[in-house]
Design a protein around this motif. Sequence first.
Motif, PDB file in Angstrom:
ATOM      1  N   MET A   1       0.830  -1.202   0.000  1.00 30.95           N
ATOM      2  CA  MET A   1       0.000   0.000   0.000  1.00 30.95           C
ATOM      3  C   MET A   1       0.867   1.255   0.000  1.00 30.95           C
ATOM      4  O   MET A   1       0.587   2.218  -0.719  1.00 30.95           O
ATOM      5  CB  MET A   1      -0.921  -0.002   1.220  1.00 30.95           C
ATOM      6  CG  MET A   1      -2.051  -1.010   1.114  1.00 30.95           C
ATOM      7  SD  MET A   1      -2.918  -1.233   2.676  1.00 30.95           S
ATOM      8  CE  MET A   1      -4.072   0.095   2.624  1.00 30.95           C
ATOM      9  N   LEU A   2       1.928   1.231   0.797  1.00 27.62           N
ATOM     10  CA  LEU A   2       2.808   2.399   0.843  1.00 27.62           C
ATOM     11  C   LEU A   2       3.443   2.628  -0.523  1.00 27.62           C
ATOM     12  O   LEU A   2       3.555   3.761  -0.991  1.00 27.62           O
ATOM     13  CB  LEU A   2       3.909   2.203   1.898  1.00 27.62           C
ATOM     14  CG  LEU A   2       3.456   2.334   3.341  1.00 27.62           C
ATOM     15  CD1 LEU A   2       4.617   2.027   4.288  1.00 27.62           C
ATOM     16  CD2 LEU A   2       2.928   3.751   3.592  1.00 27.62           C
TER      17      LEU A   2
ATOM     18  N   ILE B   1       2.885   6.225  -3.005  1.00 20.53           N
ATOM     19  CA  ILE B   1       3.844   7.222  -3.519  1.00 20.53           C
ATOM     20  C   ILE B   1       3.361   7.807  -4.857  1.00 20.53           C
ATOM     21  O   ILE B   1       3.196   9.024  -4.960  1.00 20.53           O
ATOM     22  CB  ILE B   1       5.261   6.616  -3.645  1.00 20.53           C
ATOM     23  CG1 ILE B   1       5.746   6.145  -2.266  1.00 20.53           C
ATOM     24  CG2 ILE B   1       6.230   7.633  -4.231  1.00 20.53           C
ATOM     25  CD1 ILE B   1       7.015   5.303  -2.311  1.00 20.53           C
ATOM     26  N   PRO B   2       3.114   6.968  -5.880  1.00 19.96           N
ATOM     27  CA  PRO B   2       2.652   7.571  -7.143  1.00 19.96           C
ATOM     28  C   PRO B   2       1.295   8.253  -7.010  1.00 19.96           C
ATOM     29  O   PRO B   2       1.037   9.245  -7.691  1.00 19.96           O
ATOM     30  CB  PRO B   2       2.570   6.388  -8.110  1.00 19.96           C
ATOM     31  CG  PRO B   2       2.532   5.179  -7.263  1.00 19.96           C
ATOM     32  CD  PRO B   2       3.286   5.506  -6.007  1.00 19.96           C
ATOM     33  N   THR B   3       0.437   7.734  -6.119  1.00 18.91           N
ATOM     34  CA  THR B   3      -0.883   8.352  -5.945  1.00 18.91           C
ATOM     35  C   THR B   3      -0.730   9.755  -5.390  1.00 18.91           C
ATOM     36  O   THR B   3      -1.362  10.703  -5.859  1.00 18.91           O
ATOM     37  CB  THR B   3      -1.738   7.514  -4.971  1.00 18.91           C
ATOM     38  OG1 THR B   3      -1.561   6.138  -5.288  1.00 18.91           O
ATOM     39  CG2 THR B   3      -3.193   7.865  -5.088  1.00 18.91           C
ATOM     40  N   PHE B   4       0.136   9.859  -4.398  1.00 18.56           N
ATOM     41  CA  PHE B   4       0.386  11.159  -3.780  1.00 18.56           C
ATOM     42  C   PHE B   4       0.932  12.143  -4.823  1.00 18.56           C
ATOM     43  O   PHE B   4       0.461  13.274  -4.943  1.00 18.56           O
ATOM     44  CB  PHE B   4       1.383  10.968  -2.638  1.00 18.56           C
ATOM     45  CG  PHE B   4       1.742  12.231  -1.933  1.00 18.56           C
ATOM     46  CD1 PHE B   4       0.840  12.836  -1.067  1.00 18.56           C
ATOM     47  CD2 PHE B   4       2.979  12.826  -2.132  1.00 18.56           C
ATOM     48  CE1 PHE B   4       1.178  14.015  -0.429  1.00 18.56           C
ATOM     49  CE2 PHE B   4       3.306  14.004  -1.491  1.00 18.56           C
ATOM     50  CZ  PHE B   4       2.407  14.601  -0.636  1.00 18.56           C
ATOM     51  N   LEU B   5       1.917  11.670  -5.594  1.00 18.96           N
ATOM     52  CA  LEU B   5       2.516  12.544  -6.609  1.00 18.96           C
ATOM     53  C   LEU B   5       1.475  12.960  -7.650  1.00 18.96           C
ATOM     54  O   LEU B   5       1.458  14.097  -8.109  1.00 18.96           O
ATOM     55  CB  LEU B   5       3.686  11.838  -7.303  1.00 18.96           C
ATOM     56  CG  LEU B   5       4.880  11.545  -6.413  1.00 18.96           C
ATOM     57  CD1 LEU B   5       5.903  10.707  -7.154  1.00 18.96           C
ATOM     58  CD2 LEU B   5       5.506  12.852  -5.938  1.00 18.96           C
ATOM     59  N   TYR B   6       0.600  12.013  -7.976  1.00 21.47           N
ATOM     60  CA  TYR B   6      -0.429  12.289  -8.982  1.00 21.47           C
ATOM     61  C   TYR B   6      -1.426  13.316  -8.461  1.00 21.47           C
ATOM     62  O   TYR B   6      -1.773  14.289  -9.146  1.00 21.47           O
ATOM     63  CB  TYR B   6      -1.143  10.986  -9.346  1.00 21.47           C
ATOM     64  CG  TYR B   6      -2.385  11.166 -10.190  1.00 21.47           C
ATOM     65  CD1 TYR B   6      -2.293  11.653 -11.480  1.00 21.47           C
ATOM     66  CD2 TYR B   6      -3.634  10.829  -9.684  1.00 21.47           C
ATOM     67  CE1 TYR B   6      -3.429  11.818 -12.262  1.00 21.47           C
ATOM     68  CE2 TYR B   6      -4.770  10.987 -10.451  1.00 21.47           C
ATOM     69  CZ  TYR B   6      -4.666  11.478 -11.732  1.00 21.47           C
ATOM     70  OH  TYR B   6      -5.792  11.647 -12.492  1.00 21.47           O
TER      71      TYR B   6
END
Lengths: 387, 510
Positions: free
Chosen positions: A128-129, A133-138
């Motif tokens: 999940m972590l 990361i990419p979700t946060f950046l997106y």
Amino acid sequence: MLSVQPRIESSKKMAWFSPIIAIVLTMLVSSLMFLALGVSPTKAFEVFILQPVSDTYNIGELMVKAGPLLLCATGLALCYRANIWNIGAEGQLLVGAVASSAVAIQATQNSGFGVLLLALAAGIVAGMLWAAIPTFLYRLFHTNIILSTIMLNYIGLYTLLWAVHGPLADPDGFGFPESIIFADSVLLPLLSDNGRATISIVVAVGLALLSGLALYKTLPGFKLRVYGEDQAAARYAGFNSGKIVWGVMLFAGALAGFAGASEVIGPIGQLIPSVSPGYGYAAIIVAYLGRLNPIGIILSSLFMGSLYMGSDLAQIELGLPTAITGLFQGILLFFLLACDYLIFYQIKVVPRETEKRRQETLLQMKRDANDMNEVTSEDTKAQQGAL
Amino acid sequence: MKNTTLLELWNVSKFFPGVVANDNVNLKLHHGEILALLGENGAGKSTLVKMIYGVNKPDQGAILWNQQEVDIHSPNQARAMGIGMVFQHFSVFETLTVLENIELGLDKHFVKGLTDLRQTVVDISEKYELHVEPERYVHSLSIGERQRLEILRCLIQNVKLLILDEPTSVLTPQEVSGLFRVLKRLASEGCSILFISHKLKEVTDLCDRAVILRGGSVSGECIPSQQTPNSIARMMVGQDAQLSASYPKSLNSNVRLETIDLSLAPSHPFGCGLKQVDLQLNVGEIIGIAGVAGNGQEDLLAALSGEDTRAPDHSMQFNGKAIGKLDAGERRRLGMAYVPADRLGQGAVPEMSLSENTLLTNTDKLVKYGFVLSNKLEQLTNKIIKTNTVKCRNRFSQAKSLSGGNLQKFIIGREVEQSPQVLICAHPTWGVDIGAASAIHRQLIELRNSGTAIVVISEDIDELFMICDRIAALYEGNLSKAVATDSTNIEEIGKWIAGGFIHHKEQQHA
């Protein structure tokens, strides 16, 4: 004469026929490949398709291959349904395996069930972590999720290599890149004594069924599908895009992390550099082959699993290189994407147009149009009556 | 001159899968004649002119140009023959200048043959009073100016036939009369004009003759000056359809939804944002927002509906409660329904069934413990389809398979069904045939009478005058004050649409 026409409605039938046509075409083309390699196609297909289900041991091995594919593909399918191009299942699976191993090497023969659960939880959280990361950046910077997840796959792979060479390596392993063999207490229960398949496959099937139910029968699933089809409509309806994106990405990460964990504390039993023969990538094809429908993915993961097994068997029995699996996957995906064209377009055999035929179609169309008009005027009258 | 034919269509037919777009159409166009092609949406007007312009090829019949049968394969060929067309949606590049746009659209040989393109543009612009400046960038032009650029583009190539597809739908009344002057001048010089419209008044003002299409075939021909708009409308819709009448107006002073000094930056580079908009929606009233497309309608809709939540919380109030930060779903829960500008792709998901599209804005009623109540959903969908006479196969039909008008009936039905306290309604009858349009009008009036506060944003000023109790105009993000429809007239609102109210407003503020 053939003519290609757009369909007025997308064909549901074709959506399910398309993978079948693709599989048949893949078999035809790979027959040529086998002939070129000097192997009889019938013999090759026997090895690739029949042998994996020929006895209970082989069926067990098939499940070992299909399990992680099913887990990753279910998560990916939900992402793709939401129009989020997560290619990162491979990386999420690998860090899941690393995190799970970090817990598992601590276990002793006498460790309780709790350590096993902890090892699984570690894998899930790590996955999940890694997806976060990419979700946060997106969400924050609008980075391209395809690129960031692919890059994280490499980082995940090197994290794994660093771990097996360094902190998680077996201290008595003469520098071999592998961890100690985990204690039995931390290994997942087997499905049957004859084979390596664990209960993770049951969990995987269960999760796929639940995902299918959620996708088609619940509100979150509906929101996800609307968001994926049409973001403007989701905004119009007031569906919260943040919840949807975070939800599917974390779910996909959790499933991939679980897949990684259940490999190392399952069939493999230790952390090795080759935890995954590309499950995370193959899962993309599995997801599409199963029509991004978790129920369909159960079937397609079994099919892809048999390709993986077949390539092992083909290496032993026919002396074919393992690269064959990659070729198979590539050809299959190619044909699948090509056949999906038929969902939206139809190819019609149109008789050569003659003046007479043209008149006939004209008459027919006029009749159809008149029928429609009659319906309309009845409607209008009914409406007027009601008013 | 007027008696020789320039263009003639003989039994022209065109089919598309599932539709007869044109059925044995016969038509004659003389030199220097302004001919109106009238018909409802879907009557086959656009298909017909696209065949003349070489975009589509007729399946049957012949096209005669100067008494010679011709095969028009492409728009290029059509242009070479002297046929020019101005489409509803302009094909101009916003980042280029007027001159560059004109040059791009011309044949290379033609440009070489000209000594000075710029001078030619200036000359033509002066001759026809088009007021097009060659050096300006297109993104800085108003819609009317862009249209004149398109006309100039046609004129530069010695056009003999000019086709205009609903040219007035994007213009202010003042711009329309300017356009008509240009067209009449062209006609007097021998150029023939084919004028597509569904606005009867304009046709009466401008055209020498009108051909009426219904269901793909010619249903009548008339001299517009000898007819009344009503008699032409009958030819367009047939005898059965019920036409919109005038509705009694109703005024009220209980404010249900209001925006207070609402300002928003443009959401995209060519948008215009909102500037200190004060708008009140009263209980049981329809307020109409007139304006030419691109003057902030999108921003206003997004801000009202909650698709755009950038506005400060207190700048929008619903029954006295600040709602600026609530998203569209939360506002819908308060009782605000919304018919968006884009039917397919916003108001409905194209690939999804009508059932699923019903669920789209009814998630509160039709979900229990997270599960969709499929029985109730089925009932509601069938009810919407039935009461609004939505033509479709059944509730499983994909939204994209419905015609635009039918989909609009479905969406309006779906929103009205919620008996909302506020209805935000964008372009309610755009692209809808006259019969369905009057049904939609009656529905809105009925909803108003039941106490809903309705705002209608439309480019169709006649429609607004017909159904609205109050009316205001939007110009470059500024909203005029709302006046009772009975106390104003189309001329005044027409001036406001072009920014005529700005001066007043500034004085008031000062």
